[in-house]
Design a protein around this motif. Structure first.
Motif, PDB file in Angstrom:
ATOM      1  N   GLY A 254      25.558  19.043  41.966  1.00  0.00           N
ATOM      2  CA  GLY A 254      25.016  17.813  42.524  1.00  0.00           C
ATOM      3  C   GLY A 254      26.070  16.743  42.684  1.00  0.00           C
TER       4      GLY A 254
ATOM      5  N   PRO B 119      18.182  12.719  41.720  1.00  0.00           N
ATOM      6  CA  PRO B 119      17.999  14.086  41.222  1.00  0.00           C
ATOM      7  C   PRO B 119      19.289  14.910  41.233  1.00  0.00           C
ATOM      8  CG  PRO B 119      17.111  13.897  43.447  1.00  0.00           C
ATOM      9  CD  PRO B 119      17.502  12.520  43.018  1.00  0.00           C
TER      10      PRO B 119
ATOM     11  N   GLN C  48      19.559  15.497  37.262  1.00  0.00           N
ATOM     12  CA  GLN C  48      18.721  16.646  36.932  1.00  0.00           C
ATOM     13  C   GLN C  48      19.427  17.535  35.925  1.00  0.00           C
ATOM     14  OE1 GLN C  48      15.779  17.963  36.513  1.00  0.00           O
ATOM     15  NE2 GLN C  48      15.240  18.174  38.662  1.00  0.00           N
ATOM     16  N   ASN C  49      18.792  17.758  34.789  1.00  0.00           N
ATOM     17  CA  ASN C  49      19.449  18.521  33.715  1.00  0.00           C
ATOM     18  C   ASN C  49      18.459  19.409  32.980  1.00  0.00           C
ATOM     19  OD1 ASN C  49      21.803  19.211  32.316  1.00  0.00           O
ATOM     20  ND2 ASN C  49      21.354  17.766  30.672  1.00  0.00           N
ATOM     21  N   ILE C  50      17.483  19.944  33.681  1.00  0.00           N
ATOM     22  CA  ILE C  50      16.458  20.779  33.053  1.00  0.00           C
ATOM     23  C   ILE C  50      17.022  22.170  32.794  1.00  0.00           C
ATOM     24  CG2 ILE C  50      14.166  21.791  33.339  1.00  0.00           C
ATOM     25  CD1 ILE C  50      13.471  19.460  35.162  1.00  0.00           C
TER      26      ILE C  50
ATOM     27  N   LEU D 145      16.291  16.624  45.337  1.00  0.00           N
ATOM     28  CA  LEU D 145      15.591  17.365  44.296  1.00  0.00           C
ATOM     29  C   LEU D 145      15.704  18.864  44.529  1.00  0.00           C
ATOM     30  CD1 LEU D 145      13.793  16.911  41.790  1.00  0.00           C
ATOM     31  CD2 LEU D 145      11.811  17.039  43.305  1.00  0.00           C
TER      32      LEU D 145
ATOM     33  N   SER E 298      19.183  19.995  43.674  1.00  0.00           N
ATOM     34  CA  SER E 298      19.492  19.874  42.251  1.00  0.00           C
ATOM     35  C   SER E 298      19.228  21.176  41.505  1.00  0.00           C
ATOM     36  CB  SER E 298      18.676  18.740  41.619  1.00  0.00           C
ATOM     37  OG  SER E 298      17.297  19.075  41.554  1.00  0.00           O
ATOM     38  N   VAL E 299      18.488  22.085  42.139  1.00  0.00           N
ATOM     39  CA  VAL E 299      18.305  23.415  41.544  1.00  0.00           C
ATOM     40  C   VAL E 299      19.664  24.069  41.313  1.00  0.00           C
ATOM     41  CG1 VAL E 299      17.369  25.737  41.950  1.00  0.00           C
ATOM     42  CG2 VAL E 299      16.014  23.715  42.540  1.00  0.00           C
TER      43      VAL E 299
ATOM     44  N   SER F  69      22.407  22.645  40.421  1.00  0.00           N
ATOM     45  CA  SER F  69      22.988  22.131  39.180  1.00  0.00           C
ATOM     46  C   SER F  69      22.339  22.780  37.969  1.00  0.00           C
ATOM     47  CB  SER F  69      22.814  20.607  39.112  1.00  0.00           C
ATOM     48  OG  SER F  69      23.488  19.976  40.182  1.00  0.00           O
ATOM     49  N   MET F  70      21.043  23.048  38.062  1.00  0.00           N
ATOM     50  CA  MET F  70      20.313  23.634  36.951  1.00  0.00           C
ATOM     51  C   MET F  70      20.746  25.077  36.685  1.00  0.00           C
ATOM     52  SD  MET F  70      16.639  22.066  38.138  1.00  0.00           S
ATOM     53  CE  MET F  70      15.667  23.237  37.190  1.00  0.00           C
TER      54      MET F  70
ATOM     55  N   LYS G 200      24.783  25.264  35.397  1.00  0.00           N
ATOM     56  CA  LYS G 200      25.310  24.401  34.342  1.00  0.00           C
ATOM     57  C   LYS G 200      26.078  25.183  33.282  1.00  0.00           C
ATOM     58  CE  LYS G 200      22.481  22.552  31.483  1.00  0.00           C
ATOM     59  NZ  LYS G 200      21.370  21.744  30.903  1.00  0.00           N
TER      60      LYS G 200
END
Length: 433
Positions: free
Chosen positions: A68, A112, A116-118, A356, A359-360, A362-363, A366
């Motif tokens: 991201g 996001p 975004q860090n889920i 958003l 941002s997937v 980045s998830m 990571k």
């Protein structure tokens, strides 16, 4: 929050990037008067109006590196250029409203993208399984290349009729874009990160073999761009490397302009500064003008929606190219899913949804090293294309899947640099890069 030395360097380098962007935009206006890169000077109104973009600098200083972050900085470059350009644009649209709409859209997308860090569940694949995936991807690249060549090849001018001289099935065109935009960069990152230099060089050679198929300068630059990113992200803090990845090519282009511009030799300058930096901003200027006077697309530019519902437009690139006579180029989701689809007022909402969605990436990445993320997305993250085109035609969705499947691996030197970057300014014993 205690600022580290790397934080301060990033905070100083981004404003430096802004200054060079202005110089580059002014040079583009002088070099290409036939295009709508408006010839601009340095006025107090433009300087003060564009200075608002400095407000984004703390966000890039405070954020951790991620996919991201890469996308966010690419968008920052496009919006900064547009804000500057809009003070000199002769197009008939509400310039102030458009400026603030794009600034708001950038902020909405960054929320996001950079926050975004889920955590997500990931499969625990063995190294042998990853090697089999790499072999399968290599075989797929060869198969697509052979299929492309079976329809014909052309070594003509990448900006001429050669690009459309050979007609291929739509599915094959999609697969070709995915191989170039996602699979080949991923394979190079895969082999280079394992220090398997011969297979990595083979991937770059394979990428060059696609040039007679697509007649695209991106393919010619890929064997230079990916090793450059691999070196850059192994040498610097990844956030600083992101900024420098824009700065160094821009400096090369401006140097070529200063040296070769006397003879009007703008090949290097146009390849880098016009197409890499100016056109994403120019696209926002043209879309703001066009859709101030024409019906919105309501997302009908997406191929599947175009077939399901009546659409007043065909492909947006050729449609605007025929009117503005600046060539047929794509535009980011700020322009396509934003300005064109919902208008300036709702562009921030659309941009938030697009951010958003991306941002997937980045998830699912990571757990990977910044160098691996940057190199494998070295084409996809900076492509000036709509969201749907990026996800499908350029293979970003497949790249997300590959990141999700790739096991965690960190080189010892990268870890030491990250530990060094975490130390505050003045700390003794910062690791040498």
């Amino acid at each position: 929050m205690t600022l580290t030395r790397d934080d301060l360097v990033v905070g100083v380098t981004i404003p430096g990037f802004f200054v060079l962007s202005v110089a580059s935009m002014i040079a583009c206006g002088h070099a290409f008067p036939a295009m709508h890169v408006w010839r601009s000077g340095v006025t107090a109104q433009a300087v003060l109006g564009t200075a608002i973009m400095v407000a984004f600098v703390p966000a890039f200083v405070a954020a951790r590196f991620s996919f991201g972050y890469l996308v966010g900085f690419s968008l920052l470059s496009a919006v900064f250029g547009f804000v500057w350009l809009s003070f000199f644009s002769a197009f008939d649209y509400p310039h102030a409203i458009a400026r603030w709409a794009m600034i708001a859209a950038l902020a909405a997308a960054m929320i996001p993208l950079m926050l975004q860090n889920i955590p997500v569940w990931r499969p625990d694949l063995s190294d042998a399984a990853v090697k089999r995936i790499a072999v399968l991807l290599l075989a797929s690249c060869f198969a697509v290349l052979v299929a492309d060549i079976s329809y014909g090849a052309n070594l003509g001018n990448p900006y001429g009729a050669a690009r459309t001289a050979v007609v291929r099935p739509a599915l094959l065109n999609y697969l070709t874009g995915i191989m170039i935009g996602a699979v080949l960069p991923y394979l190079f990152a895969h082999f280079a990160s394992r220090r398997r230099w011969m297979p990595a060089a083979g991937v770059l050679l394979l990428a060059l073999c696609f040039y007679p198929v697509v007649n695209n300068k991106t393919v010619l630059l890929l064997p230079i761009w990916l090793p450059f990113l691999f070196w850059l992200y192994g040498r610097f803090d990844p956030r600083l490397a992101t900024v420098v990845a824009f700065l160094i090519p821009m400096i090369i282009g401006l140097s070529a302009f200063a040296i070769l511009g006397v003879d009007k030799n703008y090949i290097v300058f146009s390849t880098i500064n016009l197409r890499f930096v100016a056109i994403p901003s120019l696209a926002l200027d043209q879309y703001a003008d066009f859709f101030a006077h024409h019906e919105l697309t309501r997302f009908c530019q997406i191929s599947i929606l175009r077939y399901m519902a009546a659409c007043p437009y065909g492909e947006l690139g050729p449609t605007l190219g025929a009117i503005y006579q600046d060539g047929n180029f794509n535009a980011s989701f700020l322009a396509t899913e934003g300005i064109a689809s919902v208008g300036l007022a709702l562009a921030p909402v659309s941009s938030f949804v697009c951010g958003l969605t991306l941002s997937v990436g980045s998830m699912v990445s990571k757990h990977l090293s910044p160098r691996f993320i940057a190199v494998s997305s070295g084409i996809a993250a900076i492509m000036n294309v709509p969201l749907t085109t990026g996800l499908l035609s350029n293979g970003i969705a497949l790249l997300f899947l590959l990141w999700w499947l790739t096991p965690e691996q960190r080189v010892a030197s990268s870890v030491s640099r990250e530990q060094a970057a975490a130390q505050p300014v003045g700390a003794v014993g910062l690791a040498a890069s």
